[in-house]
Design an enzyme around this catalytic site. Structure first.
Site, PDB file in Angstrom:
ATOM      1  CD  GLN A  96     -15.078  21.286  -2.057  1.00  0.00           C
ATOM      2  OE1 GLN A  96     -14.851  20.628  -1.055  1.00  0.00           O
ATOM      3  NE2 GLN A  96     -15.181  20.738  -3.249  1.00  0.00           N
ATOM      4  CG  ASN A  97     -10.430  25.137  -5.572  1.00  0.00           C
ATOM      5  OD1 ASN A  97     -10.442  24.126  -4.866  1.00  0.00           O
ATOM      6  ND2 ASN A  97     -10.530  25.096  -6.882  1.00  0.00           N
ATOM      7  CG  HIS A 114     -13.553  25.215   2.102  1.00  0.00           C
ATOM      8  ND1 HIS A 114     -13.207  24.080   1.389  1.00  0.00           N
ATOM      9  CD2 HIS A 114     -14.724  24.932   2.728  1.00  0.00           C
ATOM     10  CE1 HIS A 114     -14.132  23.145   1.588  1.00  0.00           C
ATOM     11  NE2 HIS A 114     -15.062  23.633   2.399  1.00  0.00           N
ATOM     12  CB  CYS A 143      -3.353  41.171  15.545  1.00  0.00           C
ATOM     13  SG  CYS A 143      -4.662  42.387  15.336  1.00  0.00           S
ATOM     14  CB  THR A 184     -14.673  18.371  -5.594  1.00  0.00           C
ATOM     15  OG1 THR A 184     -14.641  18.166  -4.180  1.00  0.00           O
ATOM     16  CG2 THR A 184     -16.056  18.038  -6.133  1.00  0.00           C
ATOM     17  CG  ASN A 209     -12.711  13.876 -10.317  1.00  0.00           C
ATOM     18  OD1 ASN A 209     -11.588  13.425 -10.488  1.00  0.00           O
ATOM     19  ND2 ASN A 209     -13.120  14.333  -9.145  1.00  0.00           N
TER      20      ASN A 209
HETATM   21  C1  BV8 Z   1     -17.381  22.077   9.436  1.00  0.00           C
HETATM   22  C2  BV8 Z   1      -9.228  25.467   3.378  1.00  0.00           C
HETATM   23  C3  BV8 Z   1     -18.818  22.341  11.262  1.00  0.00           C
HETATM   24  C4  BV8 Z   1      -7.910  25.311   4.046  1.00  0.00           C
HETATM   25  C5  BV8 Z   1     -10.334  23.294   3.503  1.00  0.00           C
HETATM   26  C6  BV8 Z   1     -14.912  14.224  11.764  1.00  0.00           C
HETATM   27  C7  BV8 Z   1     -14.255  15.034  12.673  1.00  0.00           C
HETATM   28  C8  BV8 Z   1     -14.199  16.435  12.531  1.00  0.00           C
HETATM   29  C9  BV8 Z   1     -14.811  17.041  11.444  1.00  0.00           C
HETATM   30  C10 BV8 Z   1     -15.449  16.216  10.555  1.00  0.00           C
HETATM   31  C11 BV8 Z   1     -15.515  14.828  10.700  1.00  0.00           C
HETATM   32  N1  BV8 Z   1     -16.224  14.332   9.647  1.00  0.00           N
HETATM   33  C12 BV8 Z   1     -16.597  15.345   8.845  1.00  0.00           C
HETATM   34  C13 BV8 Z   1     -16.137  16.482   9.414  1.00  0.00           C
HETATM   35  C14 BV8 Z   1     -16.320  17.793   8.900  1.00  0.00           C
HETATM   36  C15 BV8 Z   1     -15.040  18.194   8.141  1.00  0.00           C
HETATM   37  C16 BV8 Z   1     -14.775  17.227   7.009  1.00  0.00           C
HETATM   38  O1  BV8 Z   1     -15.545  17.181   6.071  1.00  0.00           O
HETATM   39  N2  BV8 Z   1     -13.707  16.423   7.144  1.00  0.00           N
HETATM   40  C17 BV8 Z   1     -13.424  15.434   6.104  1.00  0.00           C
HETATM   41  C18 BV8 Z   1     -11.924  15.461   5.797  1.00  0.00           C
HETATM   42  C19 BV8 Z   1     -13.879  14.078   6.631  1.00  0.00           C
HETATM   43  N3  BV8 Z   1     -15.376  19.484   7.640  1.00  0.00           N
HETATM   44  C20 BV8 Z   1     -15.061  20.571   8.356  1.00  0.00           C
HETATM   45  O2  BV8 Z   1     -14.397  20.586   9.372  1.00  0.00           O
HETATM   46  C21 BV8 Z   1     -15.654  21.868   7.805  1.00  0.00           C
HETATM   47  N4  BV8 Z   1     -16.289  22.574   8.858  1.00  0.00           N
HETATM   48  O3  BV8 Z   1     -17.883  21.029   9.137  1.00  0.00           O
HETATM   49  O4  BV8 Z   1     -17.868  22.912  10.427  1.00  0.00           O
HETATM   50  C22 BV8 Z   1     -18.008  21.677  12.324  1.00  0.00           C
HETATM   51  C23 BV8 Z   1     -17.530  22.457  13.332  1.00  0.00           C
HETATM   52  C24 BV8 Z   1     -16.829  21.847  14.362  1.00  0.00           C
HETATM   53  C25 BV8 Z   1     -16.554  20.459  14.353  1.00  0.00           C
HETATM   54  C26 BV8 Z   1     -17.017  19.671  13.266  1.00  0.00           C
HETATM   55  C27 BV8 Z   1     -17.732  20.286  12.255  1.00  0.00           C
HETATM   56  C28 BV8 Z   1     -14.549  22.743   7.253  1.00  0.00           C
HETATM   57  C29 BV8 Z   1     -13.989  22.114   6.015  1.00  0.00           C
HETATM   58  C30 BV8 Z   1     -13.068  23.117   5.310  1.00  0.00           C
HETATM   59  C31 BV8 Z   1     -11.630  22.676   5.481  1.00  0.00           C
HETATM   60  N5  BV8 Z   1     -10.785  23.574   4.695  1.00  0.00           N
HETATM   61  N6  BV8 Z   1      -9.610  24.178   2.807  1.00  0.00           N
HETATM   62  C32 BV8 Z   1      -6.809  25.240   3.037  1.00  0.00           C
HETATM   63  O5  BV8 Z   1      -7.084  25.185   1.824  1.00  0.00           O
HETATM   64  O6  BV8 Z   1      -5.648  25.263   3.489  1.00  0.00           O
HETATM   65  S1  BV8 Z   1     -10.755  21.831   2.799  1.00  0.00           S
HETATM   66  C33 BV8 Z   1      -9.742  21.444   1.482  1.00  0.00           C
HETATM   67  O7  BV8 Z   1     -10.319  20.216   0.972  1.00  0.00           O
HETATM   68  C34 BV8 Z   1      -9.779  22.397   0.288  1.00  0.00           C
HETATM   69  O8  BV8 Z   1     -10.654  23.486   0.420  1.00  0.00           O
HETATM   70  C35 BV8 Z   1     -10.260  21.482  -0.830  1.00  0.00           C
HETATM   71  O9  BV8 Z   1     -10.908  22.149  -1.826  1.00  0.00           O
HETATM   72  C36 BV8 Z   1     -11.185  20.648  -0.060  1.00  0.00           C
HETATM   73  C37 BV8 Z   1     -11.843  19.462  -0.691  1.00  0.00           C
HETATM   74  O10 BV8 Z   1     -10.908  18.752  -1.370  1.00  0.00           O
HETATM   75  P1  BV8 Z   1     -11.075  18.766  -2.981  1.00  0.00           P
HETATM   76  O11 BV8 Z   1     -11.243  20.165  -3.439  1.00  0.00           O
HETATM   77  O12 BV8 Z   1     -12.135  17.795  -3.329  1.00  0.00           O
HETATM   78  O13 BV8 Z   1      -9.659  18.330  -3.401  1.00  0.00           O
HETATM   79  P2  BV8 Z   1      -9.152  16.829  -3.432  1.00  0.00           P
HETATM   80  O14 BV8 Z   1      -7.666  16.856  -3.561  1.00  0.00           O
HETATM   81  O15 BV8 Z   1      -9.791  16.073  -2.315  1.00  0.00           O
HETATM   82  O16 BV8 Z   1      -9.773  16.254  -4.769  1.00  0.00           O
HETATM   83  C38 BV8 Z   1      -9.322  16.770  -6.003  1.00  0.00           C
HETATM   84  C39 BV8 Z   1     -10.114  16.022  -7.036  1.00  0.00           C
HETATM   85  O17 BV8 Z   1      -9.774  16.570  -8.303  1.00  0.00           O
HETATM   86  C40 BV8 Z   1      -9.776  14.536  -7.075  1.00  0.00           C
HETATM   87  O18 BV8 Z   1     -10.977  13.807  -7.143  1.00  0.00           O
HETATM   88  C41 BV8 Z   1      -8.962  14.387  -8.369  1.00  0.00           C
HETATM   89  O19 BV8 Z   1      -9.246  13.161  -9.018  1.00  0.00           O
HETATM   90  C42 BV8 Z   1      -9.510  15.530  -9.195  1.00  0.00           C
HETATM   91  N7  BV8 Z   1      -8.582  16.077 -10.187  1.00  0.00           N
HETATM   92  C43 BV8 Z   1      -7.224  16.176 -10.091  1.00  0.00           C
HETATM   93  N8  BV8 Z   1      -6.741  16.789 -11.208  1.00  0.00           N
HETATM   94  C44 BV8 Z   1      -7.812  17.065 -12.008  1.00  0.00           C
HETATM   95  C45 BV8 Z   1      -8.985  16.623 -11.358  1.00  0.00           C
HETATM   96  N9  BV8 Z   1     -10.204  16.755 -11.901  1.00  0.00           N
HETATM   97  C46 BV8 Z   1     -10.284  17.363 -13.108  1.00  0.00           C
HETATM   98  N10 BV8 Z   1      -9.211  17.823 -13.785  1.00  0.00           N
HETATM   99  C47 BV8 Z   1      -7.973  17.695 -13.261  1.00  0.00           C
HETATM  100  N11 BV8 Z   1      -6.897  18.151 -13.956  1.00  0.00           N
END
Ligand code: BV8
Length: 236
Positions: A96-97, A114, A143, A184, A209
């Site tokens: 996802q990164n 992503h 652009c 994640t 994690n």
């Molecule tokens: C889509 C790029 C179809 C940008 C990112 C309600 C309304 C509208 C939409 C939605 C909704 N409900 C669901 C959705 C869909 C939405 C979604 O899922 N929303 C969530 C927030 C509820 N998804 C989308 O919109 C996707 N598109 O569905 O298209 C569509 C079309 C139209 C309308 C609706 C749907 C697009 C999603 C992509 C978004 N872009 N990134 C940028 O980077 O700037 S997402 C962003 O979050 C990053 O990519 C990131 O990777 C990703 C997920 O987060 P994680 O990677 O899990 O990171 P996080 O911080 O959350 O967790 C880190 C974890 O690591 C933690 O658990 C922590 O404990 C752990 N950790 C920390 N340190 C360590 C560790 N583990 C091990 N070792 C360590 N040292």
């Protein structure tokens, strides 16, 4: 836990990794959520930054936020977890990164669900796109082809994932016999849905994690620890 996971890794013939921001945390890149008090979103409201609407409303602020993240990434190095993953030639990596740390660690096959922070493209999708210099990220600019703004080639909330990337990731998770899920929170879809998909396709699931997550219910083994410490033990 680790011994059980090592056995599953050893037995795997078609291993796939699925990673999130936690994989790059030890390289100094902030995560998006989790309990990290410095989490990226806690400083910037995600809906202010990573959505088409936010870019439409304030292209300068969104561009500045990505310029800051690009500069941080330019100073970052792959960590031991990236290197451990890259050392497994047979492993396909789904991430996802938007960083390039897995590639810089030597991983050959990486699917970016992503998009990538290393490129810009025309926000009007006229077709113009370009690689950018992370150390000297471009300011907000029109652009060169059509004059609309250039934007980072990442997938924003509300935007569909690149079809080829999503299809490739789905195929990999259905075919794999081991899904290694690293760093994640499993809160963003459709990426998070790849975990139950692999499980239903009778893959073994290992989570790494620093905290328990929603994905725990699909795990054969859930290891609580830092990716940089655990993965070298798992894959070394
Ligand atoms: C889509 C790029 C179809 C940008 C990112 C309600 C309304 C509208 C939409 C939605 C909704 N409900 C669901 C959705 C869909 C939405 C979604 O899922 N929303 C969530 C927030 C509820 N998804 C989308 O919109 C996707 N598109 O569905 O298209 C569509 C079309 C139209 C309308 C609706 C749907 C697009 C999603 C992509 C978004 N872009 N990134 C940028 O980077 O700037 S997402 C962003 O979050 C990053 O990519 C990131 O990777 C990703 C997920 O987060 P994680 O990677 O899990 O990171 P996080 O911080 O959350 O967790 C880190 C974890 O690591 C933690 O658990 C922590 O404990 C752990 N950790 C920390 N340190 C360590 C560790 N583990 C091990 N070792 C360590 N040292």
């Amino acid at each position: 836990m680790i011994d059980d996971a090592v056995k599953l890794v050893r037995l795997a013939r078609r291993p796939v990794s699925l990673s999130g921001a936690g994989l790059s945390a030890e390289s100094g890149l902030e995560t998006f959520r989790g309990r990290d008090p410095e989490a990226l979103w806690s400083k910037h409201d995600p809906l202010q930054m990573a959505t088409p609407e936010a870019f439409e409303a304030n292209p300068q602020q969104v561009t500045d936020w990505y310029a800051w993240r690009r500069k941080v990434l330019a100073q970052a190095e792959p960590n031991a977890a990236h290197r451990a993953l890259a050392s497994r030639e047979s492993m396909l990596h789904v991430t996802q990164n938007v960083d390039d740390l897995l590639e810089r660690a030597g991983a050959r096959e990486v699917i970016h669900l992503h998009g990538t922070i290393g490129r810009n493209h025309c926000a009007a999708n006229c077709g113009h796109e370009e690689a950018i210099d992370m150390a000297d990220p471009p300011p907000l600019a029109p652009c060169p082809t059509c004059g609309k703004w250039m934007r980072p080639s990442v997938v924003w909330f509300g935007e569909s994932l690149p079809e080829a990337a999503l299809e490739g990731a789905i195929e990999a998770c259905v075919e794999c016999d081991l899904l290694l899920v690293i760093g994640t929170s499993a809160t963003v879809n459709p990426a998070a849905s790849l975990i139950p998909l692999a499980k239903e396709a009778s893959a073994r699931v290992v989570l790494v994690n620093t905290e328990e997550t929603e994905a725990g219910r699909f795990a054969d083994v859930e290891i609580i620890g830092k990716a940089g410490e655990v993965l070298p033990k798992l894959l070394g």
